[in-house]
Design a protein around this motif. Structure first.
Motif, PDB file in Angstrom:
ATOM      1  N   LEU A   1     -29.136  68.834  51.838  1.00  0.00           N
ATOM      2  CA  LEU A   1     -28.854  69.884  52.823  1.00  0.00           C
ATOM      3  C   LEU A   1     -28.977  71.266  52.185  1.00  0.00           C
ATOM      4  CD1 LEU A   1     -25.759  68.429  54.767  1.00  0.00           C
ATOM      5  CD2 LEU A   1     -28.131  68.541  55.545  1.00  0.00           C
ATOM      6  N   ILE A   2     -28.542  71.369  50.938  1.00  0.00           N
ATOM      7  CA  ILE A   2     -28.622  72.672  50.248  1.00  0.00           C
ATOM      8  C   ILE A   2     -30.079  73.011  49.918  1.00  0.00           C
ATOM      9  CG2 ILE A   2     -27.993  73.956  48.168  1.00  0.00           C
ATOM     10  CD1 ILE A   2     -25.408  72.245  48.058  1.00  0.00           C
ATOM     11  N   VAL A   3     -30.767  72.072  49.289  1.00  0.00           N
ATOM     12  CA  VAL A   3     -32.110  72.344  48.781  1.00  0.00           C
ATOM     13  C   VAL A   3     -33.121  72.561  49.918  1.00  0.00           C
ATOM     14  CG1 VAL A   3     -34.041  71.301  47.493  1.00  0.00           C
ATOM     15  CG2 VAL A   3     -31.713  71.189  46.573  1.00  0.00           C
ATOM     16  N   PHE A   4     -32.955  71.822  51.021  1.00  0.00           N
ATOM     17  CA  PHE A   4     -33.934  71.925  52.109  1.00  0.00           C
ATOM     18  C   PHE A   4     -33.492  72.876  53.225  1.00  0.00           C
ATOM     19  CE2 PHE A   4     -35.401  67.900  50.239  1.00  0.00           C
ATOM     20  CZ  PHE A   4     -36.783  68.117  50.235  1.00  0.00           C
ATOM     21  N   HIS A   5     -32.398  73.587  53.021  1.00  0.00           N
ATOM     22  CA  HIS A   5     -31.895  74.458  54.088  1.00  0.00           C
ATOM     23  C   HIS A   5     -32.976  75.424  54.576  1.00  0.00           C
ATOM     24  CE1 HIS A   5     -29.974  78.251  55.570  1.00  0.00           C
ATOM     25  NE2 HIS A   5     -29.522  77.347  56.407  1.00  0.00           N
ATOM     26  N   GLY A   6     -33.272  75.363  55.888  1.00  0.00           N
ATOM     27  CA  GLY A   6     -34.257  76.272  56.485  1.00  0.00           C
ATOM     28  C   GLY A   6     -35.691  76.027  56.027  1.00  0.00           C
ATOM     29  N   LYS A   7     -35.923  74.929  55.301  1.00  0.00           N
ATOM     30  CA  LYS A   7     -37.271  74.699  54.758  1.00  0.00           C
ATOM     31  C   LYS A   7     -37.733  73.269  55.017  1.00  0.00           C
ATOM     32  CE  LYS A   7     -36.835  75.981  50.340  1.00  0.00           C
ATOM     33  NZ  LYS A   7     -35.614  76.721  49.993  1.00  0.00           N
ATOM     34  N   TYR A   8     -37.506  72.763  56.220  1.00  0.00           N
ATOM     35  CA  TYR A   8     -37.994  71.415  56.527  1.00  0.00           C
ATOM     36  C   TYR A   8     -38.534  71.354  57.943  1.00  0.00           C
ATOM     37  CZ  TYR A   8     -33.533  70.637  58.999  1.00  0.00           C
ATOM     38  OH  TYR A   8     -32.470  70.723  59.857  1.00  0.00           O
ATOM     39  N   SER A   9     -39.438  70.420  58.166  1.00  0.00           N
ATOM     40  CA  SER A   9     -39.977  70.185  59.504  1.00  0.00           C
ATOM     41  C   SER A   9     -39.137  69.099  60.177  1.00  0.00           C
ATOM     42  CB  SER A   9     -41.440  69.757  59.400  1.00  0.00           C
ATOM     43  OG  SER A   9     -42.199  70.798  58.806  1.00  0.00           O
ATOM     44  N   THR A  10     -39.355  68.895  61.478  1.00  0.00           N
ATOM     45  CA  THR A  10     -38.519  67.897  62.157  1.00  0.00           C
ATOM     46  C   THR A  10     -39.344  66.705  62.634  1.00  0.00           C
ATOM     47  OG1 THR A  10     -38.704  69.140  64.205  1.00  0.00           O
ATOM     48  CG2 THR A  10     -36.710  69.471  62.917  1.00  0.00           C
ATOM     49  N   ILE A  11     -38.664  65.572  62.619  1.00  0.00           N
ATOM     50  CA  ILE A  11     -39.236  64.298  63.069  1.00  0.00           C
ATOM     51  C   ILE A  11     -38.855  64.107  64.525  1.00  0.00           C
ATOM     52  CG2 ILE A  11     -38.804  61.801  62.842  1.00  0.00           C
ATOM     53  CD1 ILE A  11     -38.539  62.314  59.786  1.00  0.00           C
ATOM     54  N   ASN A  12     -39.734  63.549  65.305  1.00  0.00           N
ATOM     55  CA  ASN A  12     -39.427  63.218  66.695  1.00  0.00           C
ATOM     56  C   ASN A  12     -38.132  62.389  66.729  1.00  0.00           C
ATOM     57  OD1 ASN A  12     -39.207  61.737  69.086  1.00  0.00           O
ATOM     58  ND2 ASN A  12     -41.392  61.326  69.252  1.00  0.00           N
ATOM     59  N   PRO A  13     -37.129  62.832  67.521  1.00  0.00           N
ATOM     60  CA  PRO A  13     -35.826  62.151  67.520  1.00  0.00           C
ATOM     61  C   PRO A  13     -35.903  60.643  67.800  1.00  0.00           C
ATOM     62  CG  PRO A  13     -35.741  64.120  68.896  1.00  0.00           C
ATOM     63  CD  PRO A  13     -37.158  64.002  68.407  1.00  0.00           C
ATOM     64  N   LEU A  14     -36.891  60.202  68.568  1.00  0.00           N
ATOM     65  CA  LEU A  14     -36.990  58.765  68.857  1.00  0.00           C
ATOM     66  C   LEU A  14     -37.357  57.971  67.614  1.00  0.00           C
ATOM     67  CD1 LEU A  14     -38.725  58.683  72.363  1.00  0.00           C
ATOM     68  CD2 LEU A  14     -36.337  58.137  71.813  1.00  0.00           C
ATOM     69  N   TRP A  15     -37.826  58.670  66.571  1.00  0.00           N
ATOM     70  CA  TRP A  15     -38.162  58.004  65.310  1.00  0.00           C
ATOM     71  C   TRP A  15     -36.970  57.948  64.360  1.00  0.00           C
ATOM     72  CZ3 TRP A  15     -41.456  54.643  63.562  1.00  0.00           C
ATOM     73  CH2 TRP A  15     -42.627  54.422  64.292  1.00  0.00           C
ATOM     74  N   HIS A  16     -35.793  58.315  64.857  1.00  0.00           N
ATOM     75  CA  HIS A  16     -34.592  58.115  64.030  1.00  0.00           C
ATOM     76  C   HIS A  16     -33.354  58.025  64.915  1.00  0.00           C
ATOM     77  CE1 HIS A  16     -32.395  59.090  59.970  1.00  0.00           C
ATOM     78  NE2 HIS A  16     -31.958  57.994  60.570  1.00  0.00           N
ATOM     79  N   ILE A  17     -33.272  56.946  65.693  1.00  0.00           N
ATOM     80  CA  ILE A  17     -32.081  56.717  66.524  1.00  0.00           C
ATOM     81  C   ILE A  17     -31.051  56.056  65.619  1.00  0.00           C
ATOM     82  CG2 ILE A  17     -31.133  55.486  68.518  1.00  0.00           C
ATOM     83  CD1 ILE A  17     -33.041  57.887  69.168  1.00  0.00           C
ATOM     84  N   ARG A  18     -29.951  56.779  65.386  1.00  0.00           N
ATOM     85  CA  ARG A  18     -29.044  56.320  64.332  1.00  0.00           C
ATOM     86  C   ARG A  18     -27.611  56.142  64.816  1.00  0.00           C
ATOM     87  NH1 ARG A  18     -31.295  61.132  63.545  1.00  0.00           N
ATOM     88  NH2 ARG A  18     -30.146  63.040  63.051  1.00  0.00           N
ATOM     89  N   HIS A  19     -26.740  55.925  63.842  1.00  0.00           N
ATOM     90  CA  HIS A  19     -25.304  55.694  64.070  1.00  0.00           C
ATOM     91  C   HIS A  19     -25.011  54.348  64.702  1.00  0.00           C
ATOM     92  CE1 HIS A  19     -25.207  59.820  62.960  1.00  0.00           C
ATOM     93  NE2 HIS A  19     -25.566  60.291  64.127  1.00  0.00           N
ATOM     94  N   LEU A  20     -25.959  53.414  64.630  1.00  0.00           N
ATOM     95  CA  LEU A  20     -25.685  52.093  65.199  1.00  0.00           C
ATOM     96  C   LEU A  20     -24.640  51.345  64.382  1.00  0.00           C
ATOM     97  CD1 LEU A  20     -28.562  52.811  66.481  1.00  0.00           C
ATOM     98  CD2 LEU A  20     -28.795  50.363  66.780  1.00  0.00           C
ATOM     99  N   GLY A  21     -24.402  51.803  63.154  1.00  0.00           N
ATOM    100  CA  GLY A  21     -23.400  51.145  62.318  1.00  0.00           C
ATOM    101  C   GLY A  21     -22.091  51.905  62.259  1.00  0.00           C
ATOM    102  N   TRP A  22     -21.943  52.880  63.148  1.00  0.00           N
ATOM    103  CA  TRP A  22     -20.792  53.764  63.039  1.00  0.00           C
ATOM    104  C   TRP A  22     -19.515  53.157  63.592  1.00  0.00           C
ATOM    105  CZ3 TRP A  22     -21.006  57.805  59.998  1.00  0.00           C
ATOM    106  CH2 TRP A  22     -19.935  58.695  60.001  1.00  0.00           C
TER     107      TRP A  22
END
Length: 316
Positions: free
Chosen positions: A240-261
């Motif tokens: 989070l620190i190193v990539f702050h403001g310097k990353y592109s985004t992945i289509n949200p459907l390619w990372h549906i998460r928290h299924l183990g939460w």
């Protein structure tokens, strides 16, 4: 007949999609299910880099070569945990997050050489779409990686029930510490999840990302910079620190998460069908009990030829 047409491209890297995934001793079945789901849902030429510690390498090879996975293209890569010496604080609350393989994503260019663009995936995922689509994610000029943002997750009504979920920098970094305050990053900045990464190796090396990540790991050992309420962010916080403001985004459907939460929170069937990639991040893994939507995971399970890895399920 144009024999010289593709002489520019070295044969082995042509049209090949490199996918990096770790295989940890106690949960190797996860890796094999993930590989099975990726391989079965694409016509693309995938090269799997399966990363493990020395004592698991023969078992990884055996599982692949003595199962339905024997058709895949793969390389087994040994990760030497001595690179982490002095860079990790012991954490009693979730010791599994300190497994050396959790930090493989910091060292991608050291493990993979001839590829410009690489996909990194956590082991507790299943891919339902064609991985070519994820690979085709556009990285903006000067960006070394693309991640999925924690604020643009679809289906917000489902997320409300996921109590204790972190989606801002404040959930990962300790803002009482001067070193963190001095970064000048607002605590309400949206975080991202590094369980699915599309990375550009040229930019990664050029920006010396690995060195930067190591610097923040060392600083954390000295100053304890990460938030204590961490939702599993030992590897997330430095990113989070190193990539702050310097990353592109992945289509949200390619990372549906928290299924183990939370084993009591279920997503709608329709929503799960739309998802291209499912991620059981959190404590409740789909090969254990209790967990949710484990039927989706189990359909990709590849039985362990050695009979060591078994599913722990009560039929719900």
């Amino acid at each position: 007949m144009f024999p010289d047409d593709d002489s520019e491209i070295p044969e082995e890297t042509e049209d090949e999609i490199p996918v990096v995934i770790c295989a940890a001793a106690g949960r190797m079945g996860a890796t094999m299910a993930a590989i099975n789901s990726i391989y079965s849902n694409t016509d693309a030429n995938i090269l799997f880099y399966v990363v493990g510690l020395r004592n698991t390498l023969t078992r990884i090879r055996k599982w692949i070569e003595h199962s339905k996975l024997r058709e895949i293209n793969f390389k087994i890569v040994e990760f030497n945990p001595t690179v982490l010496k002095g860079k990790i604080r012991p954490d009693s609350s979730r010791p599994e997050l300190l497994q050396p393989l959790n930090f493989v994503r910091f060292y991608l260019p050291l493990l993979i050489h001839q590829h410009e663009k690489v996909i990194y995936l956590d082991d507790d995922i299943i891919v339902q779409g064609d991985i070519q689509e994820l690979y085709d994610t556009t990285l903006a000029l000067g960006h070394a990686a693309a991640f999925s943002d924690d604020c643009n997750l679809p289906s917000a009504q489902d997320i409300d029930r996921l109590v204790g979920l972190q989606n801002t920098y404040m959930g990962y970094l300790d803002y009482r510490k001067k070193t963190i305050k001095d970064l000048g990053i607002s605590p309400s900045t949206c975080s991202f999840n590094p369980g699915v990464i599309v990375a550009n190796m040229t930019e990664w090396k050029h920006q010396r990302i690995t060195k930067q990540l190591e610097k923040w790991m060392q600083k954390n050992v000295e100053e304890n910079l990460y938030s204590s309420s961490l939702g599993g962010g030992v590897a997330t916080s430095p990113m989070l620190i190193v990539f702050h403001g310097k990353y592109s985004t992945i289509n949200p459907l390619w990372h549906i998460r928290h299924l183990g939460w939370n084993p009591d929170t279920r997503y709608s069937e329709h929503f799960l069908q739309e998802a291209k990639l499912l991620h059981w991040n959190g404590r409740h893994k789909p090969w254990d009990f209790p967990s949710v939507h484990n039927d989706l995971w189990e359909s990709w399970f590849v039985p362990d030829p050695a009979g060591i890895f078994t599913l722990h399920h009560h039929n719900s």
